[in-house]
Design a protein around this motif. Structure first.
Motif: not given
Length: 590
Positions: A151-163
Motif C-alpha cells: 500500500l505504501n507504493d500506491a501512496v508514494t505514487v499518489v504523493l509523487y504526482k501531487v508534488f
C-alpha cells in the motif's frame, strides 16, 4: 537454477542481491563491448508490463484474513508512515542544502526535495518479498511489513504526482487552494483506485459464477479482468496499484470457489511464473541501468545525507506509530519486531522508475537524484538484504510455523466461522462473515464442494476402495471400516489407483485372481472419446477414481444399513426378554 542448487549460498545471499550483481556484470560487459549502455529499465515498460503481475500475485495470494485482521496497523504504517518519511526526509535534505553542505550544482528548492523525499520513501514490495520470504519471520510481522510495502507504493505514487504537479507550477504560482486540491486529490486517487479494484473484483467473481460450461477460459478471465482493472485505473489517473491489489485480495475467495480445480492450478502456476519472471527482469535491469554514468551525477553529501535520514526517520516513525498502535492491539508489537520493521524498509525498482520519470527541464537536479536513488536501492537491497537474516537470528525474532493446519484445526475453524456467521444473522449485522458467504457471487454447488475436508474424505474413500480390492473384494466388517486417525492433510498420500488395478492389453481390467468381480470396467467402458474446445475431458485415472469412490460409498451405505438393522433387532429382542422376565417375576393376584 545454479543459484538454488547450493543451500549454503541461498541461506546467506538473497536472490535479489545476486540478480542485481548479475545485472551489473552484464551491463559492464555490454558497456565495454558497445562503448555505451544499450539497455535501460524504461518506466513505461516497468509500470505497464513488469509491475502488474507482481502486484496481482501479491494481492491474489495474500492471506486475506491475516491482512484484514491487521488492516489498521498496515494502513497506519502505509499512509501516516509514508507521509512522515516523505516530509521529514525532504525537509532535512533541504536544510542540508541551505546550510551549504551540498555541491552548488544541486539546484533544487524545497518543493524539489519534497518530490525526491516522496519517491525515495517507496518501500518496494518486490524487494521486501524477495528478502522476507527467505528470512521466514512470523506471519504477523511479515503481513504488516509486506502489506505496508504494497500500500505504501500506491501512496508514494499518489504523493509523487501531487508534488510533481507543484514543481511544474512553480513555487511562485502555488496558492493556498492548490494545497487543498493536493490533499483532496491524494484521498480521491487512493480511494478511487480502491473502488475500481473492488468493482472489478465483483465483476470477476460474478462472471466466474457462470463459467461452468466453458471451463477452458476461466484462467483467461482472471488475468484479463485484473489487468483491465489496472489499466482502467491508470487511464482515469487513479491508483492502479491499489486497484489491482484489492481486486486480487477481494476476488480470490469467490473465484476459487467457482472455477474448477484444473483452472485453479493453471491460475496459480501462471501467476507465479509471470511474477517470478518480472521480478528477475526488474532486478537485472536495475543492475544494467546503473552502469550508464551519463544519466547521473555524484554528490557525496546528498548520498550520505539521504541514507542517514531515510534510516533515521523510518526508525523514529515506526517507534512512534507502534507506541500508539499497541494501545489498541490485542497482540502488541515488541521492540524486536520494531527493529526488524525499521530495518526492513527496502527500496527498489519503484523508486528508480519514478526518478527516471522526472523532467530534467523542470527538476534541474535530476541527475543527482538518479545517482542517489541508485545508491539507496543498492544499499538497501544488498547491504540490508544480506544482514537482515543474521539480525533476525541474533535478536531471536519469532519465526513462522510452516506446518499446515490439521484436520481437527480446520474443523474447529470452520465451526467457529459458521457460529459467528449465525450470530451476525441473529443480530442483523452484516459483517465480515456475511460478505464472505455472499450467495450472489458463488454458485450453489460451491457451498457443497468448497471445503477441503470433503477432499480428505474423498481420499479416504479411495484408499478404502483400494484395500477392499486388495483383500479380495469381501465386504469389510464394522471394525475394519473404522478409519484411522489422520493428523494432517499433508500426511495423506495420493495413491494411484491405476497402478494398483492392472490393465490388460485389450483395455480390460485384470485385478488378480483374488479380486472380487467389481463392475468397474463395465462402468468405465461406457465413456467414449470426445473432443471439445470448451472442456478438458477427464482422463481415465480421474474417471476410475470417481467410479471407485461411488462403488465404495454404496458399499459403505449397505454395510451401515445392515449393521443398524442387526443392532435394532438385537435391541428389540432384548426388550422383549426383559419384559418377559418382569412378567414372570411379578406376583400373581390371589
Amino acid at each position: 537454477l545454479v543459484f538454488h542448487l547450493s543451500r549454503k549460498v541461498t541461506s546467506i545471499v538473497p536472490e535479489s542481491c545476486l540478480l542485481i550483481l548479475l545485472g551489473l556484470g552484464l551491463g559492464g560487459i555490454v558497456l565495454a563491448v558497445a562503448k555505451k549502455a544499450e539497455y535501460q529499465l524504461e518506466p513505461n515498460m516497468f509500470f505497464l508490463f513488469l509491475l502488474p503481475p507482481i502486484v496481482l500475485d501479491s494481492g491474489y495470494f495474500m492471506p486475506s484474513r491475516l491482512f484484514f485482521d491487521n488492516i489498521g496497523a498496515i494502513l497506519t504504517y502505509a499512509v501516516v508512515g509514508t507521509l512522515w518519511n516523505s516530509f521529514t526526509t525532504g525537509t532535512a535534505l533541504w536544510g542540508l542544502h541551505r546550510a551549504g553542505l551540498m555541491d552548488p550544482g544541486v539546484e533544487a528548492g524545497l518543493m524539489d526535495f519534497l518530490l525526491f523525499g516522496s519517491l525515495i520513501s517507496a518501500v518496494d514490495p518486490v524487494a521486501v518479498l524477495a528478502v522476507f520470504e527467505e528470512v521466514h519471520v512470523n506471519e504477523t510481522l511479515f503481513i504488516i511489513v509486506f502489506g505496508e510495502s504494497l500500500l505504501n507504493d500506491a501512496v508514494t505514487v499518489v504523493l509523487y504526482k501531487v508534488f510533481n504537479s507543484f514543481v511544474e507550477l512553480g513555487p511562485a504560482h502555488i496558492h493556498a487552494t492548490d494545497y487543498v486540491k493536493g490533499v483532496a486529490s491524494f484521498f480521491l486517487v487512493s480511494l478511487g483506485g480502491t473502488a475500481v479494484g473492488l468493482l472489478f473484483a465483483f465483476l470477476l467473481a460474478l462472471i466466474t459464477r457462470f463459467t461452468k460450461r466453458v471451463r477452458i477460459i476461466e484462467p483467461l478471465f482472471v488475468f484479463l479482468l485484473a489487468y483491465v482493472a489496472y489499466l482502467a485505473a491508470e487511464m482515469v489517473s487513479l491508483s492502479s496499484i491499489l486497484a489491482v491489489t484489492f481486486c486480487g485480495i477481494c476476488c480470490k475467495k469467490y473465484v476459487e470457489a467457482n472455477i474448477s480445480q484444473k483452472s485453479r492450478t493453471t491460475v496459480k502456476y501462471t501467476m507465479k511464473t509471470l511474477a517470478s519472471s518480472s521480478e528477475t527482469i526488474i532486478f537485472m535491469f536495475l543492475g544494467i541501468s546503473a552502469v550508464d554514468t551519463s544519466k547521473w551525477a555524484w554528490d557525496t553529501a546528498l548520498v550520505l545525507g539521504t541514507l542517514f535520514f531515510i534510516l533515521l526517520f523510518r526508525a523514529v516513525g515506526v517507534v512512534l506509530q507502534t507506541c500508539v498502535l499497541n494501545r489498541f492491539r490485542l497482540i502488541p508489537l515488541d521492540r524486536i519486531d520494531q527493529v526488524v520493521m525499521s530495518y526492513g524498509g527496502l527500496r527498489g525498482a519503484v523508486a528508480f522508475a519514478l526518478v527516471i520519470l522526472l523532467d530534467r527541464a523542470k527538476v534541474k537536479a535530476k541527475d543527482y537524484f538518479v545517482a542517489t536513488t541508485i545508491v539507496v536501492v543498492f544499499f538497501t537491497v544488498i547491504v540490508q538484504g544480506l544482514t537482515i537474516k543474521p539480525l533476525v537470528t541474533w535478536r531471536k525474532v519469532k519465526r513462522s510455523d510452516h506446518h499446515k493446519p490439521t484436520l481437527n484445526e480446520e474443523l474447529h475453524e470452520h465451526a467457529f466461522d459458521h457460529i459467528l456467521a449465525a450470530g451476525e444473522d441473529i443480530v442483523g449485522h452484516h459483517g465480515y462473515h456475511y460478505w464472505r458467504d455472499n450467495q450472489l457471487l458463488m454458485r450453489k454447488s460451491a457451498y457443497r464442494l468448497r471445503d477441503e475436508i470433503w477432499d480428505v474424505y474423498y481420499k479416504l474413500n479411495i484408499r478404502d476402495a483400494i484395500s477392499f480390492v486388495d483383500q479380495g473384494g469381501h465386504v469389510l466388517s464394522a471394525a475394519k471400516l473404522a478409519l484411522p486417525s489422520m493428523p494432517s492433510r499433508t500426511s495423506l498420500s495420493e495413491p494411484s489407483v491405476t497402478n494398483l488395478l492392472g490393465r490388460s492389453r485389450d483395455g480390460g481390467c485384470s485385478m488378480g485372481p483374488a479380486a472380487h468381480p467389481v463392475s468397474l470396467c463395465l462402468s468405465l467402458g461406457q465413456y467414449k472419446a470426445s473432443y471439445s474446445r470448451h472442456f478438458i475431458s477427464p482422463d481415465k485415472q480421474e474417471r476410475q477414481d470417481k467410479e471407485i469412490f461411488r462403488q465404495n460409498m454404496k458399499r459403505r451405505l449397505e454395510t451401515f444399513k445392515s449393521t443398524k438393522h442387526n443392532v435394532c433387532s438385537s435391541k428389540s429382542k432384548a426388550r422383549l426378554k426383559e419384559k418377559g422376565r418382569k412378567k414372570a417375576s411379578a406376583p400373581q393376584p390371589p
